[in-house]
Design a protein around this motif. Sequence first.
Motif, short mmCIF file in Angstrom:
data_model
loop_
_atom_site.label_atom_id
_atom_site.label_comp_id
_atom_site.label_asym_id
_atom_site.label_seq_id
_atom_site.Cartn_x
_atom_site.Cartn_y
_atom_site.Cartn_z
N PRO A 48 16.98 6.37 36.75
CA PRO A 48 17.04 5.39 35.65
C PRO A 48 15.73 4.61 35.55
O PRO A 48 15.08 4.36 36.57
N HIS A 49 15.36 4.25 34.36
CA HIS A 49 14.16 3.44 34.10
C HIS A 49 12.87 4.16 34.49
O HIS A 49 11.83 3.52 34.67
N THR A 50 12.94 5.47 34.65
CA THR A 50 11.78 6.26 35.06
C THR A 50 11.58 7.42 34.09
O THR A 50 12.54 8.03 33.65
N VAL A 51 10.33 7.69 33.78
CA VAL A 51 9.99 8.91 33.04
C VAL A 51 9.09 9.74 33.96
O VAL A 51 8.13 9.22 34.53
N GLY A 78 11.71 -9.08 27.34
CA GLY A 78 12.49 -7.87 27.58
C GLY A 78 11.68 -6.86 28.35
O GLY A 78 10.75 -7.20 29.09
N PRO A 79 11.99 -5.57 28.14
CA PRO A 79 11.35 -4.54 28.96
C PRO A 79 9.89 -4.27 28.58
O PRO A 79 9.48 -4.41 27.43
N VAL A 80 9.15 -3.86 29.60
CA VAL A 80 7.81 -3.32 29.44
C VAL A 80 7.79 -1.99 30.20
O VAL A 80 8.66 -1.72 31.01
N ALA A 81 6.80 -1.17 29.94
CA ALA A 81 6.70 0.13 30.60
C ALA A 81 5.31 0.28 31.19
O ALA A 81 4.32 -0.22 30.64
N TRP A 82 5.26 0.99 32.31
CA TRP A 82 4.01 1.23 33.02
C TRP A 82 3.87 2.70 33.33
O TRP A 82 4.83 3.34 33.76
N LEU A 100 -1.28 14.62 25.27
CA LEU A 100 0.11 15.01 25.01
C LEU A 100 1.08 14.28 25.95
O LEU A 100 2.15 13.83 25.52
N LEU A 101 0.71 14.17 27.22
CA LEU A 101 1.55 13.45 28.17
C LEU A 101 1.67 11.97 27.77
O LEU A 101 2.77 11.40 27.81
N MET A 102 0.56 11.36 27.40
CA MET A 102 0.60 9.95 27.00
C MET A 102 1.39 9.76 25.71
O MET A 102 2.11 8.77 25.57
N ASP A 103 1.26 10.67 24.76
CA ASP A 103 2.05 10.58 23.53
C ASP A 103 3.54 10.56 23.85
O ASP A 103 4.31 9.77 23.30
N GLN A 104 3.95 11.45 24.75
CA GLN A 104 5.37 11.51 25.13
C GLN A 104 5.79 10.25 25.89
O GLN A 104 6.90 9.76 25.71
N ALA A 105 4.91 9.72 26.73
CA ALA A 105 5.20 8.48 27.44
C ALA A 105 5.36 7.32 26.46
O ALA A 105 6.23 6.46 26.63
N GLU A 106 4.52 7.28 25.43
CA GLU A 106 4.64 6.24 24.42
C GLU A 106 5.98 6.35 23.68
O GLU A 106 6.64 5.34 23.43
N ASN A 107 6.39 7.57 23.35
CA ASN A 107 7.69 7.77 22.70
C ASN A 107 8.82 7.28 23.61
O ASN A 107 9.76 6.62 23.15
N TRP A 108 8.74 7.61 24.89
CA TRP A 108 9.75 7.16 25.85
C TRP A 108 9.77 5.64 25.92
O TRP A 108 10.85 5.03 25.88
N LEU A 117 3.25 -0.45 26.65
CA LEU A 117 3.03 0.51 27.72
C LEU A 117 1.67 0.20 28.30
O LEU A 117 0.69 0.09 27.56
N ALA A 118 1.60 0.03 29.61
CA ALA A 118 0.35 -0.35 30.27
C ALA A 118 0.11 0.55 31.47
O ALA A 118 1.00 1.28 31.90
N LEU A 119 -1.09 0.46 32.01
CA LEU A 119 -1.46 1.24 33.19
C LEU A 119 -2.72 0.65 33.78
O LEU A 119 -3.41 -0.13 33.15
N ALA A 120 -2.99 1.03 35.00
CA ALA A 120 -4.24 0.67 35.66
C ALA A 120 -5.01 1.95 35.89
O ALA A 120 -4.44 2.98 36.23
N SER A 121 -6.32 1.90 35.66
CA SER A 121 -7.15 3.09 35.87
C SER A 121 -8.54 2.67 36.28
O SER A 121 -9.13 1.77 35.67
#
Length: 145
Positions: A48-51, A78-82, A100-108, A117-121
Amino acid sequence: MSDNRTLIRPARLDDGEQVWPLARDFATSFKLERAAFDATWPQLVGAPHTVLLVAETAERGVVGYLLGNSHLTFLANGPVAWVEELMVDQQMRQAGIGRLLMDQAENWAQSVGASYLALASRRAGDFYLALGYEDSATFYKKTFN
């Protein structure tokens, strides 16, 4: 999601063997241990809560993966995604698989009601800027052994 050569799909338990070398090569701050990966993989698939997505080609099998999570916050009402991890096989980079992976993550992320949707890089900043992400914070961590 697909680009006729690459299929982006949810990870399955049997994908672990092909994801392992990608995850191993992704880690730069830690030495990834196979036993820890094998213990964690089945817990993340379908959690749950994971992609957990894989990029697959007919010729090479799994050539990339993305791991992300969502959680509740006060600041975003509310919710945020990482995105925790995104890795594409070195020989397959510059082929649009990361996009393509990021597009799908954004949809999720949107499907779970995330405000963002955020990340560290440290190594792929230009890639994320090209996808429309903005540099918005400095990332701090404290490592525990």
